[in-house]
Write a protein that holds these residues in place. Structure first.
Motif, PDB file in Angstrom:
ATOM      1  N   GLU A   4     -48.722  41.556  42.992  1.00  0.00           N
ATOM      2  CA  GLU A   4     -47.554  41.015  42.294  1.00  0.00           C
ATOM      3  C   GLU A   4     -47.837  39.672  41.649  1.00  0.00           C
ATOM      4  O   GLU A   4     -47.258  39.322  40.616  1.00  0.00           O
ATOM      5  CB  GLU A   4     -46.374  40.889  43.266  1.00  0.00           C
ATOM      6  N   GLN A   5     -48.749  38.918  42.245  1.00  0.00           N
ATOM      7  CA  GLN A   5     -49.092  37.606  41.698  1.00  0.00           C
ATOM      8  C   GLN A   5     -49.926  37.742  40.424  1.00  0.00           C
ATOM      9  O   GLN A   5     -49.910  36.858  39.571  1.00  0.00           O
ATOM     10  CB  GLN A   5     -49.863  36.796  42.739  1.00  0.00           C
ATOM     11  N   LEU A   6     -50.656  38.814  40.309  1.00  0.00           N
ATOM     12  CA  LEU A   6     -51.504  39.033  39.132  1.00  0.00           C
ATOM     13  C   LEU A   6     -50.780  39.803  38.036  1.00  0.00           C
ATOM     14  O   LEU A   6     -51.265  39.854  36.899  1.00  0.00           O
ATOM     15  CB  LEU A   6     -52.769  39.802  39.538  1.00  0.00           C
ATOM     16  N   ALA A   7     -49.647  40.404  38.362  1.00  0.00           N
ATOM     17  CA  ALA A   7     -48.936  41.243  37.402  1.00  0.00           C
ATOM     18  C   ALA A   7     -48.594  40.530  36.098  1.00  0.00           C
ATOM     19  O   ALA A   7     -48.734  41.123  35.014  1.00  0.00           O
ATOM     20  CB  ALA A   7     -47.672  41.809  38.050  1.00  0.00           C
ATOM     21  N   PRO A   8     -48.148  39.252  36.121  1.00  0.00           N
ATOM     22  CA  PRO A   8     -47.839  38.595  34.847  1.00  0.00           C
ATOM     23  C   PRO A   8     -49.035  38.491  33.910  1.00  0.00           C
ATOM     24  O   PRO A   8     -48.885  38.542  32.683  1.00  0.00           O
ATOM     25  CB  PRO A   8     -47.356  37.209  35.279  1.00  0.00           C
ATOM     26  N   ILE A   9     -50.234  38.370  34.490  1.00  0.00           N
ATOM     27  CA  ILE A   9     -51.435  38.293  33.649  1.00  0.00           C
ATOM     28  C   ILE A   9     -51.661  39.628  32.948  1.00  0.00           C
ATOM     29  O   ILE A   9     -51.925  39.687  31.740  1.00  0.00           O
ATOM     30  CB  ILE A   9     -52.667  37.920  34.492  1.00  0.00           C
ATOM     31  N   GLY A  10     -51.551  40.709  33.702  1.00  0.00           N
ATOM     32  CA  GLY A  10     -51.721  42.030  33.103  1.00  0.00           C
ATOM     33  C   GLY A  10     -50.682  42.314  32.040  1.00  0.00           C
ATOM     34  O   GLY A  10     -50.996  42.848  30.963  1.00  0.00           O
ATOM     35  N   ALA A  11     -49.426  41.939  32.327  1.00  0.00           N
ATOM     36  CA  ALA A  11     -48.357  42.170  31.360  1.00  0.00           C
ATOM     37  C   ALA A  11     -48.577  41.362  30.088  1.00  0.00           C
ATOM     38  O   ALA A  11     -48.324  41.844  28.979  1.00  0.00           O
ATOM     39  CB  ALA A  11     -47.010  41.818  31.985  1.00  0.00           C
ATOM     40  N   ALA A  12     -49.057  40.124  30.246  1.00  0.00           N
ATOM     41  CA  ALA A  12     -49.296  39.272  29.079  1.00  0.00           C
ATOM     42  C   ALA A  12     -50.418  39.828  28.213  1.00  0.00           C
ATOM     43  O   ALA A  12     -50.317  39.858  26.976  1.00  0.00           O
ATOM     44  CB  ALA A  12     -49.629  37.854  29.534  1.00  0.00           C
ATOM     45  N   LEU A  13     -51.500  40.279  28.828  1.00  0.00           N
ATOM     46  CA  LEU A  13     -52.613  40.859  28.073  1.00  0.00           C
ATOM     47  C   LEU A  13     -52.172  42.114  27.330  1.00  0.00           C
ATOM     48  O   LEU A  13     -52.521  42.316  26.164  1.00  0.00           O
ATOM     49  CB  LEU A  13     -53.771  41.180  29.023  1.00  0.00           C
ATOM     50  N   ALA A  14     -51.416  42.952  28.013  1.00  0.00           N
ATOM     51  CA  ALA A  14     -50.954  44.186  27.378  1.00  0.00           C
ATOM     52  C   ALA A  14     -50.036  43.892  26.205  1.00  0.00           C
ATOM     53  O   ALA A  14     -50.103  44.552  25.164  1.00  0.00           O
ATOM     54  CB  ALA A  14     -50.238  45.059  28.409  1.00  0.00           C
ATOM     55  N   ARG A  15     -49.173  42.899  26.368  1.00  0.00           N
ATOM     56  CA  ARG A  15     -48.257  42.553  25.283  1.00  0.00           C
ATOM     57  C   ARG A  15     -49.022  42.007  24.085  1.00  0.00           C
ATOM     58  O   ARG A  15     -48.700  42.313  22.933  1.00  0.00           O
ATOM     59  CB  ARG A  15     -47.242  41.522  25.772  1.00  0.00           C
ATOM     60  N   LEU A  16     -50.054  41.214  24.343  1.00  0.00           N
ATOM     61  CA  LEU A  16     -50.849  40.644  23.258  1.00  0.00           C
ATOM     62  C   LEU A  16     -51.598  41.728  22.489  1.00  0.00           C
ATOM     63  O   LEU A  16     -51.669  41.691  21.255  1.00  0.00           O
ATOM     64  CB  LEU A  16     -51.842  39.622  23.824  1.00  0.00           C
ATOM     65  N   LEU A  17     -52.149  42.687  23.203  1.00  0.00           N
ATOM     66  CA  LEU A  17     -53.023  43.690  22.578  1.00  0.00           C
ATOM     67  C   LEU A  17     -52.312  44.999  22.240  1.00  0.00           C
ATOM     68  O   LEU A  17     -52.929  45.900  21.682  1.00  0.00           O
ATOM     69  CB  LEU A  17     -54.208  43.983  23.506  1.00  0.00           C
ATOM     70  N   SER A  18     -51.053  45.109  22.586  1.00  0.00           N
ATOM     71  CA  SER A  18     -50.295  46.331  22.295  1.00  0.00           C
ATOM     72  C   SER A  18     -50.218  46.577  20.795  1.00  0.00           C
ATOM     73  O   SER A  18     -50.092  45.631  20.005  1.00  0.00           O
ATOM     74  CB  SER A  18     -48.881  46.187  22.863  1.00  0.00           C
ATOM     75  N   PRO A  19     -50.339  47.821  20.381  1.00  0.00           N
ATOM     76  CA  PRO A  19     -50.440  49.067  21.162  1.00  0.00           C
ATOM     77  C   PRO A  19     -51.858  49.569  21.303  1.00  0.00           C
ATOM     78  O   PRO A  19     -52.078  50.756  21.557  1.00  0.00           O
ATOM     79  CB  PRO A  19     -49.614  50.031  20.323  1.00  0.00           C
ATOM     80  N   HIS A  20     -52.836  48.693  21.114  1.00  0.00           N
ATOM     81  CA  HIS A  20     -54.226  49.137  21.012  1.00  0.00           C
ATOM     82  C   HIS A  20     -55.005  49.056  22.320  1.00  0.00           C
ATOM     83  O   HIS A  20     -56.197  49.374  22.331  1.00  0.00           O
ATOM     84  CB  HIS A  20     -54.952  48.310  19.945  1.00  0.00           C
ATOM     85  N   ALA A  21     -54.365  48.633  23.404  1.00  0.00           N
ATOM     86  CA  ALA A  21     -55.127  48.487  24.640  1.00  0.00           C
ATOM     87  C   ALA A  21     -54.263  48.781  25.855  1.00  0.00           C
ATOM     88  O   ALA A  21     -53.052  48.564  25.840  1.00  0.00           O
ATOM     89  CB  ALA A  21     -55.706  47.073  24.738  1.00  0.00           C
ATOM     90  N   GLU A  22     -54.917  49.291  26.893  1.00  0.00           N
ATOM     91  CA  GLU A  22     -54.274  49.399  28.191  1.00  0.00           C
ATOM     92  C   GLU A  22     -54.921  48.389  29.125  1.00  0.00           C
ATOM     93  O   GLU A  22     -56.103  48.054  28.973  1.00  0.00           O
ATOM     94  CB  GLU A  22     -54.385  50.812  28.762  1.00  0.00           C
ATOM     95  N   VAL A  23     -54.141  47.899  30.053  1.00  0.00           N
ATOM     96  CA  VAL A  23     -54.630  46.953  31.046  1.00  0.00           C
ATOM     97  C   VAL A  23     -54.407  47.572  32.419  1.00  0.00           C
ATOM     98  O   VAL A  23     -53.306  48.045  32.725  1.00  0.00           O
ATOM     99  CB  VAL A  23     -53.892  45.598  30.944  1.00  0.00           C
ATOM    100  N   VAL A  24     -55.463  47.573  33.220  1.00  0.00           N
ATOM    101  CA  VAL A  24     -55.397  48.217  34.529  1.00  0.00           C
ATOM    102  C   VAL A  24     -55.803  47.219  35.604  1.00  0.00           C
ATOM    103  O   VAL A  24     -56.814  46.518  35.463  1.00  0.00           O
ATOM    104  CB  VAL A  24     -56.327  49.449  34.598  1.00  0.00           C
ATOM    105  N   LEU A  25     -55.012  47.155  36.670  1.00  0.00           N
ATOM    106  CA  LEU A  25     -55.343  46.328  37.821  1.00  0.00           C
ATOM    107  C   LEU A  25     -55.733  47.249  38.972  1.00  0.00           C
ATOM    108  O   LEU A  25     -54.917  48.047  39.449  1.00  0.00           O
ATOM    109  CB  LEU A  25     -54.154  45.452  38.226  1.00  0.00           C
TER     110      LEU A  25
END
Length: 207
Positions: A4-25
């Motif tokens: 849960e502490q890392l989730a904001p990082i994943g969400a931010a990366l996905a938002r920046l690169l959307s729709p061309h990338a998926e981010v997986v934790l």
């Protein structure tokens, strides 16, 4: 550290690169996907992480891997990077993977390459009588030779340029005078005066 502490990082990366990338934790302790954003691969949280290199991660100090190639089931090619998140003991706890779909970028690259390809040349039937094209080419060539903007050309340079335009037949074309005056950044009266001098010099030249 929790997922849960890392989730904001994943969400931010996905938002920046959307729709061309998926981010997986990936959770290295359970070897499962802890979270996934913009799942291009169709995977879901709780599925096996399939990180076969986990044993190697524990034996190296490297924390970032890639970019390295991957392929989706539908044939799309990805560029991927992985970042290891270590716990307080220095052991791998999570792995962030960012998988970028290269399809849009490869298509853009092909499009740009097509635009950058050498032109086939102007169709002669369309442009052989286009004196305005000749005017532009001659003025541009002359300015490049002198290394001076057209509005800063000295009088001898203007006379020489008019001589070239006249020899190319530009000034014998109907309605060419206003266009030539605009190209040289001078008035029509100044153009007529300079043209008279240029033609006088040309007739006086014994060659």
């Amino acid at each position: 550290m929790k997922a849960e502490q890392l989730a904001p990082i994943g969400a931010a990366l996905a938002r920046l690169l959307s729709p061309h990338a998926e981010v997986v934790l990936h959770d290295t302790r359970t070897d499962e996907i802890a979270a996934i954003w913009n799942p291009l691969s169709g995977r879901e949280p709780g599925e096996p992480a399939l990180l076969g290199e986990l044993a190697e991660l524990a034996e190296t100090d490297a924390d970032v891997y890639g970019p390295y190639p991957k392929t989706l089931a539908d044939g799309r090619r990805l560029s991927s990077v992985s970042a290891v998140v270590r716990d307080e003991a220095g052991d791998p706890a999570y792995v962030f993977c960012v998988n970028v779909d290269r399809t849009a970028f490869e298509e853009a690259s092909r499009l740009l390459a097509a635009f950058a390809a050498p032109a086939a040349g102007q169709p002669r039937v369309l442009f052989e009588h286009d004196w305005s094209e000749t005017l532009n080419e001659l003025v541009a060539e002359f300015v490049r030779e002198r290394g001076t903007p057209v509005d800063r050309l000295a009088k001898p340079d203007r006379l020489e340029l008019l001589g070239r335009l006249d020899a190319a037949g530009v000034l014998s074309q109907r309605r060419s005078v206003p266009a030539v005056a605009r190209a040289l950044r001078i008035s029509r009266s100044a153009l007529y005066q300079l043209l008279g001098e240029a033609r006088k010099e040309q007739h006086a030249d014994p060659a």
